[in-house]
Write a protein that holds these residues in place. Structure first.
Motif, short mmCIF file in Angstrom:
data_model
loop_
_atom_site.label_atom_id
_atom_site.label_comp_id
_atom_site.label_asym_id
_atom_site.label_seq_id
_atom_site.Cartn_x
_atom_site.Cartn_y
_atom_site.Cartn_z
N VAL A 102 0.84 -1.18 0.00
CA VAL A 102 0.00 0.00 0.00
C VAL A 102 0.88 1.24 0.00
O VAL A 102 1.93 1.28 0.67
CB VAL A 102 -0.95 0.01 1.23
CG1 VAL A 102 -0.18 0.01 2.54
CG2 VAL A 102 -1.91 1.20 1.18
N VAL A 103 0.50 2.26 -0.78
CA VAL A 103 1.21 3.55 -0.81
C VAL A 103 0.18 4.66 -0.61
O VAL A 103 -0.89 4.63 -1.20
CB VAL A 103 1.98 3.75 -2.14
CG1 VAL A 103 3.12 2.76 -2.26
CG2 VAL A 103 1.08 3.66 -3.36
N TYR A 104 0.53 5.63 0.25
CA TYR A 104 -0.39 6.73 0.54
C TYR A 104 0.41 7.93 1.02
O TYR A 104 1.55 7.82 1.49
CB TYR A 104 -1.41 6.31 1.61
CG TYR A 104 -0.81 5.67 2.83
CD1 TYR A 104 -0.34 6.45 3.89
CD2 TYR A 104 -0.70 4.30 2.93
CE1 TYR A 104 0.23 5.87 5.01
CE2 TYR A 104 -0.14 3.70 4.06
CZ TYR A 104 0.31 4.50 5.09
OH TYR A 104 0.88 3.91 6.19
N ARG A 111 10.82 4.95 1.99
CA ARG A 111 10.60 3.57 2.41
C ARG A 111 9.72 2.84 1.40
O ARG A 111 9.94 1.67 1.08
CB ARG A 111 9.96 3.56 3.79
CG ARG A 111 9.93 2.19 4.45
CD ARG A 111 9.32 2.29 5.84
NE ARG A 111 10.09 3.17 6.69
CZ ARG A 111 9.67 3.62 7.87
NH1 ARG A 111 8.47 3.29 8.31
NH2 ARG A 111 10.43 4.41 8.61
N GLN A 112 8.69 3.54 0.89
CA GLN A 112 7.81 2.94 -0.12
C GLN A 112 8.58 2.62 -1.40
O GLN A 112 8.39 1.55 -1.99
CB GLN A 112 6.65 3.90 -0.43
CG GLN A 112 5.68 4.08 0.72
CD GLN A 112 4.60 5.11 0.42
OE1 GLN A 112 4.56 5.70 -0.67
NE2 GLN A 112 3.71 5.33 1.38
N ILE A 113 9.47 3.54 -1.81
CA ILE A 113 10.28 3.32 -3.02
C ILE A 113 11.18 2.10 -2.85
O ILE A 113 11.33 1.29 -3.76
CB ILE A 113 11.12 4.59 -3.33
CG1 ILE A 113 10.21 5.74 -3.77
CG2 ILE A 113 12.16 4.30 -4.42
CD1 ILE A 113 10.90 7.09 -3.86
N HIS A 134 4.65 8.33 -7.41
CA HIS A 134 5.49 7.18 -7.79
C HIS A 134 5.60 7.04 -9.31
O HIS A 134 6.65 6.66 -9.82
CB HIS A 134 4.93 5.90 -7.18
CG HIS A 134 5.22 5.76 -5.72
ND1 HIS A 134 6.50 5.52 -5.23
CD2 HIS A 134 4.41 5.84 -4.63
CE1 HIS A 134 6.45 5.45 -3.91
NE2 HIS A 134 5.19 5.64 -3.52
N ILE A 135 4.52 7.37 -10.02
CA ILE A 135 4.55 7.31 -11.48
C ILE A 135 5.53 8.34 -12.03
O ILE A 135 6.34 8.06 -12.93
CB ILE A 135 3.13 7.52 -12.06
CG1 ILE A 135 2.26 6.29 -11.77
CG2 ILE A 135 3.20 7.76 -13.57
CD1 ILE A 135 0.78 6.49 -12.06
N ALA A 140 7.12 3.15 -9.68
CA ALA A 140 6.05 2.15 -9.74
C ALA A 140 5.82 1.81 -11.22
O ALA A 140 5.28 2.61 -11.97
CB ALA A 140 4.77 2.68 -9.11
N ASP A 141 6.25 0.63 -11.62
CA ASP A 141 6.10 0.18 -13.00
C ASP A 141 4.73 -0.46 -13.19
O ASP A 141 4.47 -1.55 -12.66
CB ASP A 141 7.22 -0.81 -13.35
CG ASP A 141 7.15 -1.27 -14.79
OD1 ASP A 141 6.39 -0.66 -15.58
OD2 ASP A 141 7.85 -2.24 -15.15
N LEU A 142 3.84 0.22 -13.93
CA LEU A 142 2.49 -0.27 -14.13
C LEU A 142 2.28 -0.89 -15.51
O LEU A 142 1.15 -1.14 -15.92
CB LEU A 142 1.48 0.89 -13.93
CG LEU A 142 1.55 1.66 -12.61
CD1 LEU A 142 0.51 2.76 -12.58
CD2 LEU A 142 1.36 0.72 -11.41
#
Length: 490
Positions: A102-104, A111-113, A134-135, A140-142
Protein backbone atom coordinates in the motif's frame (compact mmCIF):
# COMPACT_ATOMS: atom_id res chain seq x y z
CA UNK A 1 -25.09 -18.80 -2.33
CA UNK A 2 -22.08 -20.86 -1.26
CA UNK A 3 -18.57 -19.81 -2.35
CA UNK A 4 -18.08 -23.29 -3.88
CA UNK A 5 -20.52 -22.32 -6.65
CA UNK A 6 -18.68 -19.14 -7.73
CA UNK A 7 -15.75 -20.67 -9.61
CA UNK A 8 -13.02 -20.08 -7.02
CA UNK A 9 -10.08 -22.51 -6.82
CA UNK A 10 -9.20 -24.60 -3.76
CA UNK A 11 -6.68 -22.12 -2.34
CA UNK A 12 -9.18 -19.26 -2.50
CA UNK A 13 -11.87 -21.45 -0.91
CA UNK A 14 -9.39 -22.28 1.88
CA UNK A 15 -8.82 -18.54 2.39
CA UNK A 16 -12.59 -17.98 2.55
CA UNK A 17 -12.98 -20.72 5.16
CA UNK A 18 -10.02 -19.44 7.19
CA UNK A 19 -11.39 -15.87 7.30
CA UNK A 20 -14.78 -17.12 8.50
CA UNK A 21 -16.99 -16.32 5.51
CA UNK A 22 -19.93 -18.74 5.35
CA UNK A 23 -22.14 -17.61 2.47
CA UNK A 24 -21.49 -15.03 -0.24
CA UNK A 25 -23.07 -11.58 0.08
CA UNK A 26 -25.17 -10.33 -2.89
CA UNK A 27 -22.31 -8.21 -4.29
CA UNK A 28 -19.89 -11.15 -4.01
CA UNK A 29 -22.37 -13.58 -5.55
CA UNK A 30 -22.92 -11.37 -8.61
CA UNK A 31 -19.42 -9.95 -9.05
CA UNK A 32 -16.96 -12.85 -8.55
CA UNK A 33 -18.09 -14.98 -11.55
CA UNK A 34 -18.06 -11.90 -13.84
CA UNK A 35 -14.53 -10.88 -12.77
CA UNK A 36 -13.24 -14.45 -13.18
CA UNK A 37 -14.64 -14.50 -16.73
CA UNK A 38 -12.70 -11.32 -17.61
CA UNK A 39 -15.67 -8.92 -17.94
CA UNK A 40 -15.43 -5.26 -16.85
CA UNK A 41 -17.78 -4.59 -13.93
CA UNK A 42 -19.44 -1.52 -12.41
CA UNK A 43 -20.70 -2.49 -8.94
CA UNK A 44 -22.96 -0.49 -6.65
CA UNK A 45 -22.05 -1.45 -3.10
CA UNK A 46 -21.96 0.19 0.31
CA UNK A 47 -19.10 -0.34 2.75
CA UNK A 48 -19.74 -3.34 4.94
CA UNK A 49 -21.27 -5.43 2.12
CA UNK A 50 -18.10 -7.43 1.42
CA UNK A 51 -17.03 -5.66 -1.76
CA UNK A 52 -13.28 -5.93 -0.99
CA UNK A 53 -13.57 -9.72 -1.08
CA UNK A 54 -15.83 -9.38 -4.15
CA UNK A 55 -12.92 -8.04 -6.20
CA UNK A 56 -10.03 -9.29 -4.02
CA UNK A 57 -10.75 -13.03 -4.34
CA UNK A 58 -10.94 -13.16 -8.18
CA UNK A 59 -8.00 -10.72 -8.40
CA UNK A 60 -5.82 -13.05 -6.33
CA UNK A 61 -6.89 -16.08 -8.39
CA UNK A 62 -6.03 -14.47 -11.76
CA UNK A 63 -2.50 -13.29 -10.88
CA UNK A 64 0.55 -15.07 -12.31
CA UNK A 65 2.72 -15.56 -9.20
CA UNK A 66 5.77 -16.65 -11.22
CA UNK A 67 6.18 -13.02 -12.35
CA UNK A 68 7.52 -10.42 -9.89
CA UNK A 69 5.52 -7.52 -11.35
CA UNK A 70 2.60 -5.29 -10.40
CA UNK A 71 -0.30 -7.06 -12.10
CA UNK A 72 -3.24 -5.45 -10.27
CA UNK A 73 -3.76 -1.85 -9.18
CA UNK A 74 -6.41 -0.74 -6.63
CA UNK A 75 -7.10 3.01 -6.26
CA UNK A 76 -8.72 4.13 -2.98
CA UNK A 77 -9.87 7.65 -2.00
CA UNK A 78 -8.43 7.79 1.56
CA UNK A 79 -5.41 6.52 3.46
CA UNK A 80 -7.54 4.57 5.93
CA UNK A 81 -9.45 2.74 3.21
CA UNK A 82 -6.24 1.99 1.25
CA UNK A 83 -4.62 0.49 4.38
CA UNK A 84 -7.72 -1.55 5.21
CA UNK A 85 -8.03 -2.84 1.61
CA UNK A 86 -4.36 -3.87 1.54
CA UNK A 87 -4.71 -5.71 4.87
CA UNK A 88 -7.81 -7.61 3.75
CA UNK A 89 -6.37 -8.63 0.35
CA UNK A 90 -3.13 -9.68 2.07
CA UNK A 91 -5.08 -11.92 4.49
CA UNK A 92 -7.07 -13.47 1.63
CA UNK A 93 -3.85 -14.09 -0.35
CA UNK A 94 -1.87 -15.97 2.30
CA UNK A 95 -2.45 -19.35 0.61
CA UNK A 96 -1.15 -17.89 -2.67
CA UNK A 97 1.71 -16.07 -0.89
CA UNK A 98 0.62 -12.89 -2.61
CA UNK A 99 2.65 -9.71 -2.12
CA UNK A 100 0.38 -6.73 -1.53
CA UNK A 101 1.76 -3.24 -0.91
CA UNK A 102 0.00 0.00 0.00
CA UNK A 103 1.21 3.55 -0.81
CA UNK A 104 -0.39 6.73 0.54
CA UNK A 105 0.45 10.34 1.31
CA UNK A 106 1.78 11.35 4.71
CA UNK A 107 4.03 8.28 4.94
CA UNK A 108 7.77 8.08 4.20
CA UNK A 109 8.02 7.88 0.40
CA UNK A 110 11.65 6.68 0.50
CA UNK A 111 10.60 3.57 2.41
CA UNK A 112 7.81 2.94 -0.12
CA UNK A 113 10.28 3.32 -3.02
CA UNK A 114 12.67 0.85 -1.38
CA UNK A 115 9.89 -1.73 -0.96
CA UNK A 116 8.68 -1.27 -4.56
CA UNK A 117 12.23 -1.71 -5.86
CA UNK A 118 13.42 -4.63 -3.70
CA UNK A 119 10.12 -6.50 -3.25
CA UNK A 120 7.84 -5.71 -6.24
CA UNK A 121 4.24 -6.51 -5.19
CA UNK A 122 1.74 -8.49 -7.22
CA UNK A 123 -1.01 -6.06 -6.12
CA UNK A 124 -0.49 -2.36 -5.44
CA UNK A 125 -3.09 -0.41 -3.43
CA UNK A 126 -2.80 3.37 -3.18
CA UNK A 127 -4.36 6.81 -2.98
CA UNK A 128 -4.42 8.90 -6.20
CA UNK A 129 -1.91 11.57 -5.10
CA UNK A 130 0.78 9.17 -3.89
CA UNK A 131 0.35 6.85 -6.90
CA UNK A 132 0.97 9.83 -9.20
CA UNK A 133 4.11 10.70 -7.20
CA UNK A 134 5.49 7.18 -7.79
CA UNK A 135 4.55 7.31 -11.48
CA UNK A 136 6.38 10.63 -11.94
CA UNK A 137 9.43 9.28 -10.11
CA UNK A 138 9.30 6.07 -12.21
CA UNK A 139 9.31 4.02 -9.01
CA UNK A 140 6.05 2.15 -9.74
CA UNK A 141 6.10 0.18 -13.00
CA UNK A 142 2.49 -0.27 -14.13
CA UNK A 143 3.28 -1.67 -17.59
CA UNK A 144 2.26 -5.22 -16.56
CA UNK A 145 -1.04 -4.25 -14.89
CA UNK A 146 -3.86 -6.37 -16.28
CA UNK A 147 -6.50 -5.55 -13.63
CA UNK A 148 -7.51 -2.08 -12.41
CA UNK A 149 -9.93 -1.42 -9.51
CA UNK A 150 -11.47 1.99 -8.75
CA UNK A 151 -12.83 1.66 -5.21
CA UNK A 152 -15.37 4.15 -3.75
CA UNK A 153 -15.43 5.98 -7.10
CA UNK A 154 -18.15 8.45 -6.06
CA UNK A 155 -16.06 9.48 -3.05
CA UNK A 156 -13.01 10.07 -5.26
CA UNK A 157 -15.05 12.28 -7.59
CA UNK A 158 -16.44 14.26 -4.64
CA UNK A 159 -12.86 14.81 -3.43
CA UNK A 160 -11.81 16.15 -6.86
CA UNK A 161 -9.59 13.23 -7.91
CA UNK A 162 -10.97 12.83 -11.46
CA UNK A 163 -7.92 14.39 -13.18
CA UNK A 164 -5.54 12.33 -11.02
CA UNK A 165 -7.42 9.13 -11.86
CA UNK A 166 -7.28 9.91 -15.58
CA UNK A 167 -3.52 10.53 -15.37
CA UNK A 168 -2.99 7.23 -13.54
CA UNK A 169 -5.08 5.29 -16.07
CA UNK A 170 -2.98 6.74 -18.94
CA UNK A 171 -0.01 4.86 -17.45
CA UNK A 172 -1.88 1.54 -17.32
CA UNK A 173 -2.05 -0.74 -20.42
CA UNK A 174 -5.25 -0.36 -22.48
CA UNK A 175 -5.65 -4.12 -22.65
CA UNK A 176 -6.82 -4.67 -19.11
CA UNK A 177 -9.85 -5.57 -17.02
CA UNK A 178 -11.37 -2.63 -15.14
CA UNK A 179 -13.59 -2.86 -12.06
CA UNK A 180 -15.39 0.15 -10.59
CA UNK A 181 -17.20 0.17 -7.24
CA UNK A 182 -19.38 3.01 -6.02
CA UNK A 183 -22.00 3.54 -3.30
CA UNK A 184 -24.14 5.60 -5.71
CA UNK A 185 -24.64 5.61 -9.48
CA UNK A 186 -24.66 9.24 -10.69
CA UNK A 187 -24.09 10.09 -14.38
CA UNK A 188 -20.45 11.00 -13.67
CA UNK A 189 -19.75 7.39 -12.60
CA UNK A 190 -21.42 5.98 -15.71
CA UNK A 191 -19.38 8.43 -17.82
CA UNK A 192 -16.17 7.01 -16.35
CA UNK A 193 -17.47 3.57 -17.32
CA UNK A 194 -17.99 4.67 -20.90
CA UNK A 195 -14.61 6.38 -21.12
CA UNK A 196 -12.29 3.81 -19.51
CA UNK A 197 -14.14 0.49 -19.63
CA UNK A 198 -15.11 -2.07 -22.30
CA UNK A 199 -18.85 -2.90 -22.28
CA UNK A 200 -19.06 -3.05 -18.48
CA UNK A 201 -21.64 -5.19 -16.73
CA UNK A 202 -23.57 -3.17 -14.11
CA UNK A 203 -24.27 -4.91 -10.79
CA UNK A 204 -26.68 -3.17 -8.41
CA UNK A 205 -27.72 -4.05 -4.87
CA UNK A 206 -31.39 -3.48 -4.04
CA UNK A 207 -32.22 -0.67 -1.62
CA UNK A 208 -33.55 -3.10 1.00
CA UNK A 209 -30.02 -4.55 1.28
CA UNK A 210 -28.47 -1.15 2.07
CA UNK A 211 -29.24 -1.16 5.80
CA UNK A 212 -29.30 -3.77 8.50
CA UNK A 213 -32.14 -4.69 10.84
CA UNK A 214 -29.54 -5.06 13.59
CA UNK A 215 -29.31 -1.25 13.96
CA UNK A 216 -32.00 0.53 16.01
CA UNK A 217 -32.40 3.95 14.38
CA UNK A 218 -33.56 6.97 16.40
CA UNK A 219 -33.80 10.69 15.75
CA UNK A 220 -33.93 13.66 18.12
CA UNK A 221 -35.58 16.89 16.95
CA UNK A 222 -33.58 19.73 18.53
CA UNK A 223 -32.37 23.26 17.85
CA UNK A 224 -28.76 23.60 16.70
CA UNK A 225 -27.62 25.48 19.82
CA UNK A 226 -29.03 22.69 22.05
CA UNK A 227 -27.47 19.73 20.19
CA UNK A 228 -24.29 19.39 22.23
CA UNK A 229 -25.97 19.45 25.66
CA UNK A 230 -28.61 16.97 24.50
CA UNK A 231 -25.97 14.65 23.03
CA UNK A 232 -23.92 14.59 26.26
CA UNK A 233 -27.07 13.78 28.26
CA UNK A 234 -27.82 10.86 25.92
CA UNK A 235 -24.22 9.68 26.29
CA UNK A 236 -24.65 9.72 30.08
CA UNK A 237 -27.91 7.76 29.94
CA UNK A 238 -26.89 5.20 27.30
CA UNK A 239 -23.26 4.74 28.49
CA UNK A 240 -22.03 3.30 25.15
CA UNK A 241 -18.91 1.14 24.93
CA UNK A 242 -17.38 2.36 21.65
CA UNK A 243 -18.96 5.34 19.91
CA UNK A 244 -18.49 7.22 16.64
CA UNK A 245 -19.80 10.80 16.39
CA UNK A 246 -20.11 12.17 12.85
CA UNK A 247 -19.67 15.88 12.13
CA UNK A 248 -20.16 17.57 8.76
CA UNK A 249 -16.94 19.62 8.68
CA UNK A 250 -13.37 19.53 9.99
CA UNK A 251 -14.02 22.53 12.25
CA UNK A 252 -17.07 20.79 13.67
CA UNK A 253 -15.00 17.66 14.44
CA UNK A 254 -12.31 19.72 16.22
CA UNK A 255 -14.87 21.60 18.33
CA UNK A 256 -16.87 18.49 19.21
CA UNK A 257 -13.83 16.43 20.27
CA UNK A 258 -12.47 19.35 22.32
CA UNK A 259 -15.89 19.96 23.90
CA UNK A 260 -16.31 16.30 24.83
CA UNK A 261 -12.86 16.28 26.46
CA UNK A 262 -13.78 19.40 28.46
CA UNK A 263 -16.94 17.63 29.68
CA UNK A 264 -14.85 14.68 30.89
CA UNK A 265 -15.37 12.19 28.05
CA UNK A 266 -12.52 10.11 26.60
CA UNK A 267 -12.76 11.43 23.02
CA UNK A 268 -10.58 12.36 20.03
CA UNK A 269 -11.23 13.44 16.45
CA UNK A 270 -9.91 12.57 12.98
CA UNK A 271 -10.23 14.43 9.68
CA UNK A 272 -8.26 15.05 6.49
CA UNK A 273 -6.07 17.87 7.88
CA UNK A 274 -4.40 15.63 10.47
CA UNK A 275 -1.13 13.91 9.58
CA UNK A 276 -1.17 10.19 8.87
CA UNK A 277 0.72 9.52 12.11
CA UNK A 278 -1.86 11.44 14.16
CA UNK A 279 -4.77 9.63 12.52
CA UNK A 280 -3.11 6.24 12.96
CA UNK A 281 -2.48 6.89 16.68
CA UNK A 282 -6.12 7.91 17.27
CA UNK A 283 -7.46 4.87 15.38
CA UNK A 284 -5.08 2.55 17.24
CA UNK A 285 -6.36 3.83 20.60
CA UNK A 286 -9.96 3.49 19.45
CA UNK A 287 -9.43 -0.08 18.22
CA UNK A 288 -7.76 -1.28 21.42
CA UNK A 289 -10.42 0.33 23.62
CA UNK A 290 -8.29 3.03 25.26
CA UNK A 291 -10.44 5.67 23.51
CA UNK A 292 -14.23 5.63 24.01
CA UNK A 293 -15.49 8.19 21.48
CA UNK A 294 -14.19 8.80 17.95
CA UNK A 295 -15.35 12.03 16.28
CA UNK A 296 -14.95 11.98 12.50
CA UNK A 297 -15.96 13.44 9.16
CA UNK A 298 -17.50 11.17 6.50
CA UNK A 299 -14.28 11.17 4.46
CA UNK A 300 -12.02 10.27 7.41
CA UNK A 301 -14.30 7.43 8.48
CA UNK A 302 -14.77 6.02 4.97
CA UNK A 303 -14.12 2.30 5.02
CA UNK A 304 -13.42 2.03 8.75
CA UNK A 305 -14.13 -1.50 9.96
CA UNK A 306 -13.80 -1.54 13.75
CA UNK A 307 -15.52 -4.31 15.68
CA UNK A 308 -17.36 -3.47 18.86
CA UNK A 309 -18.82 -0.07 17.88
CA UNK A 310 -22.12 -0.05 19.76
CA UNK A 311 -23.41 3.47 19.01
CA UNK A 312 -23.27 5.98 16.15
CA UNK A 313 -24.32 9.60 16.72
CA UNK A 314 -25.03 11.78 13.68
CA UNK A 315 -24.41 15.20 15.21
CA UNK A 316 -25.12 16.67 11.75
CA UNK A 317 -27.61 14.96 9.46
CA UNK A 318 -25.89 14.17 6.13
CA UNK A 319 -27.02 15.97 2.98
CA UNK A 320 -27.13 12.78 0.89
CA UNK A 321 -28.89 9.63 2.13
CA UNK A 322 -26.07 7.30 1.02
CA UNK A 323 -23.72 8.90 3.56
CA UNK A 324 -26.24 8.06 6.28
CA UNK A 325 -26.21 4.41 5.23
CA UNK A 326 -22.40 4.44 5.34
CA UNK A 327 -22.39 6.03 8.81
CA UNK A 328 -24.76 3.63 10.53
CA UNK A 329 -22.97 0.73 8.84
CA UNK A 330 -20.11 1.28 11.33
CA UNK A 331 -22.27 -0.45 13.98
CA UNK A 332 -24.50 -3.54 14.00
CA UNK A 333 -21.71 -5.76 12.66
CA UNK A 334 -20.89 -9.43 13.17
CA UNK A 335 -24.44 -10.20 14.31
CA UNK A 336 -24.36 -7.68 17.18
CA UNK A 337 -27.01 -5.02 17.75
CA UNK A 338 -26.16 -1.36 17.28
CA UNK A 339 -27.85 1.98 17.94
CA UNK A 340 -27.80 5.13 15.79
CA UNK A 341 -29.07 8.52 16.95
CA UNK A 342 -29.49 11.39 14.45
CA UNK A 343 -29.89 14.99 15.60
CA UNK A 344 -32.25 16.93 13.34
CA UNK A 345 -33.13 20.61 13.43
CA UNK A 346 -36.77 21.52 12.64
CA UNK A 347 -36.01 22.75 9.09
CA UNK A 348 -34.02 19.54 8.29
CA UNK A 349 -36.97 17.17 8.68
CA UNK A 350 -37.27 16.88 4.87
CA UNK A 351 -33.79 15.29 4.76
CA UNK A 352 -34.87 12.79 7.41
CA UNK A 353 -37.86 11.69 5.31
CA UNK A 354 -35.66 11.24 2.21
CA UNK A 355 -33.29 9.01 4.23
CA UNK A 356 -36.24 6.97 5.50
CA UNK A 357 -37.50 6.49 1.94
CA UNK A 358 -34.09 5.14 0.88
CA UNK A 359 -33.59 2.80 3.85
CA UNK A 360 -37.24 1.67 3.82
CA UNK A 361 -37.24 2.07 7.59
CA UNK A 362 -38.83 4.69 9.83
CA UNK A 363 -36.63 6.23 12.51
CA UNK A 364 -38.04 6.21 16.04
CA UNK A 365 -38.39 9.65 17.69
CA UNK A 366 -36.38 9.91 20.93
CA UNK A 367 -37.21 12.21 23.82
CA UNK A 368 -34.10 14.08 25.03
CA UNK A 369 -33.16 13.01 28.59
CA UNK A 370 -33.62 15.49 31.43
CA UNK A 371 -30.71 16.73 33.58
CA UNK A 372 -31.99 14.49 36.39
CA UNK A 373 -31.89 11.41 34.13
CA UNK A 374 -28.41 12.35 32.88
CA UNK A 375 -27.17 12.69 36.48
CA UNK A 376 -28.59 9.25 37.31
CA UNK A 377 -26.69 7.85 34.32
CA UNK A 378 -23.46 9.52 35.50
CA UNK A 379 -23.88 8.04 38.98
CA UNK A 380 -24.54 4.57 37.58
CA UNK A 381 -21.35 4.75 35.48
CA UNK A 382 -19.40 6.09 38.49
CA UNK A 383 -20.57 3.21 40.73
CA UNK A 384 -19.48 0.72 38.07
CA UNK A 385 -16.06 2.40 37.78
CA UNK A 386 -15.62 2.43 41.57
CA UNK A 387 -16.49 -1.28 41.69
CA UNK A 388 -13.74 -1.96 39.13
CA UNK A 389 -11.29 0.14 41.18
CA UNK A 390 -12.11 -1.81 44.35
CA UNK A 391 -11.45 -5.12 42.55
CA UNK A 392 -8.09 -3.86 41.27
CA UNK A 393 -6.95 -2.29 44.58
CA UNK A 394 -4.63 -4.00 47.08
CA UNK A 395 -6.57 -3.02 50.25
CA UNK A 396 -3.88 -4.10 52.76
CA UNK A 397 -1.51 -1.50 51.30
CA UNK A 398 -3.84 1.36 52.29
CA UNK A 399 -5.38 0.04 55.55
CA UNK A 400 -3.54 2.41 57.91
CA UNK A 401 -4.41 5.54 55.90
CA UNK A 402 -7.97 4.31 55.42
CA UNK A 403 -8.42 3.90 59.21
CA UNK A 404 -7.19 7.49 59.72
CA UNK A 405 -9.69 8.76 57.15
CA UNK A 406 -12.55 6.89 58.86
CA UNK A 407 -11.61 8.42 62.23
CA UNK A 408 -11.76 11.94 60.75
CA UNK A 409 -14.63 11.51 58.25
CA UNK A 410 -17.70 9.31 57.99
CA UNK A 411 -17.85 6.48 55.43
CA UNK A 412 -20.76 8.32 53.77
CA UNK A 413 -18.68 11.48 53.25
CA UNK A 414 -15.79 9.47 51.80
CA UNK A 415 -18.15 7.62 49.42
CA UNK A 416 -19.72 10.92 48.25
CA UNK A 417 -16.27 12.44 47.66
CA UNK A 418 -15.23 9.37 45.66
CA UNK A 419 -18.39 9.56 43.54
CA UNK A 420 -17.74 13.25 42.91
CA UNK A 421 -14.14 12.64 41.78
CA UNK A 422 -15.03 9.69 39.51
CA UNK A 423 -18.18 11.10 37.89
CA UNK A 424 -18.38 13.86 35.24
CA UNK A 425 -20.97 15.80 37.26
CA UNK A 426 -18.81 18.92 37.74
CA UNK A 427 -17.68 18.98 34.11
CA UNK A 428 -21.22 18.46 32.73
CA UNK A 429 -22.14 22.06 33.49
CA UNK A 430 -19.00 23.49 31.87
CA UNK A 431 -20.08 25.72 28.95
CA UNK A 432 -18.91 24.54 25.53
CA UNK A 433 -19.18 26.69 22.41
CA UNK A 434 -19.94 24.91 19.14
CA UNK A 435 -19.92 27.23 16.12
CA UNK A 436 -23.25 26.99 14.25
CA UNK A 437 -22.94 25.47 10.78
CA UNK A 438 -24.66 26.96 7.78
CA UNK A 439 -28.05 25.20 7.65
CA UNK A 440 -28.70 22.74 4.85
CA UNK A 441 -30.76 24.22 2.00
CA UNK A 442 -34.45 23.46 2.22
CA UNK A 443 -35.58 20.78 -0.18
CA UNK A 444 -37.99 22.26 -2.73
CA UNK A 445 -41.41 20.70 -2.69
CA UNK A 446 -42.38 19.23 -6.01
CA UNK A 447 -45.30 20.83 -7.82
CA UNK A 448 -48.38 18.73 -8.23
CA UNK A 449 -48.49 16.73 -11.46
CA UNK A 450 -51.90 18.12 -12.47
CA UNK A 451 -50.65 21.71 -12.46
CA UNK A 452 -47.50 20.79 -14.35
CA UNK A 453 -49.55 18.95 -16.95
CA UNK A 454 -52.06 21.78 -17.41
CA UNK A 455 -49.68 24.73 -17.53
CA UNK A 456 -46.19 23.23 -18.08
CA UNK A 457 -43.09 23.86 -15.98
CA UNK A 458 -41.45 26.78 -17.83
CA UNK A 459 -41.50 30.35 -16.49
CA UNK A 460 -43.85 31.42 -19.31
CA UNK A 461 -46.24 28.57 -18.49
CA UNK A 462 -46.17 29.41 -14.79
CA UNK A 463 -46.88 33.05 -15.62
CA UNK A 464 -49.88 31.89 -17.66
CA UNK A 465 -51.14 29.97 -14.60
CA UNK A 466 -50.75 32.95 -12.29
CA UNK A 467 -52.54 35.28 -14.77
CA UNK A 468 -55.38 32.78 -15.05
CA UNK A 469 -55.75 32.63 -11.26
CA UNK A 470 -55.56 36.46 -11.03
CA UNK A 471 -58.30 36.90 -13.67
CA UNK A 472 -60.43 34.36 -11.85
CA UNK A 473 -60.10 36.31 -8.60
CA UNK A 474 -61.05 39.60 -10.34
CA UNK A 475 -64.07 37.95 -11.94
CA UNK A 476 -65.26 36.72 -8.56
CA UNK A 477 -64.92 40.25 -7.12
CA UNK A 478 -67.10 41.72 -9.89
CA UNK A 479 -70.01 39.40 -9.12
CA UNK A 480 -72.76 41.15 -7.11
CA UNK A 481 -72.99 40.23 -3.47
CA UNK A 482 -76.81 40.40 -3.41
CA UNK A 483 -79.61 38.81 -5.45
CA UNK A 484 -82.12 40.87 -7.49
CA UNK A 485 -85.64 39.71 -6.64
CA UNK A 486 -88.32 39.68 -9.34
CA UNK A 487 -91.44 41.70 -8.69
CA UNK A 488 -94.53 39.63 -8.03
CA UNK A 489 -97.59 40.08 -10.32
CA UNK A 490 -100.15 40.72 -7.67
Amino acid sequence: MNFNDLGLDEQMLSAVERTGFETATPIQEKTIPLVLSGIDVIGQAQTGTGKTAAFGLPLLQKIDYSKKQIQALVISPTRELAIQTQEEIYKLGKEKRAKVQVVYGGANISRQIKQLKNYPPHILVGTPGRLLDHIKRHTADLSAVKMLVLDEADEMLDMGFLDDIENIIKNVPKERQTLLFSATMPKSILNIGKKFMHDPEIVKIKAKQLTTDLVDQYFVKVRDNEKFDVMTRILDVQSPDLTIVFGRTKRRVDELSRGLEIRGYNAAGIHGDLSQQQRSEVLKKFKNGSLDILVATDVAARGLDISGVSHVYNYDIPQDPESYVHRIGRTGRAGKHGISVTFVTPHEMDYLRVIENLTKKRMIPMRPPTEKEAFAGQMSAAVEEIGTLIEQTDSEKYLKTADQLLEEYSALDIACALLNSVSKEDASSTPVKITPERPLPRRKKRQSFSKKKKYGNSKRSQGRRYRHEYDKQRENKRKPKYKIRKKSRG
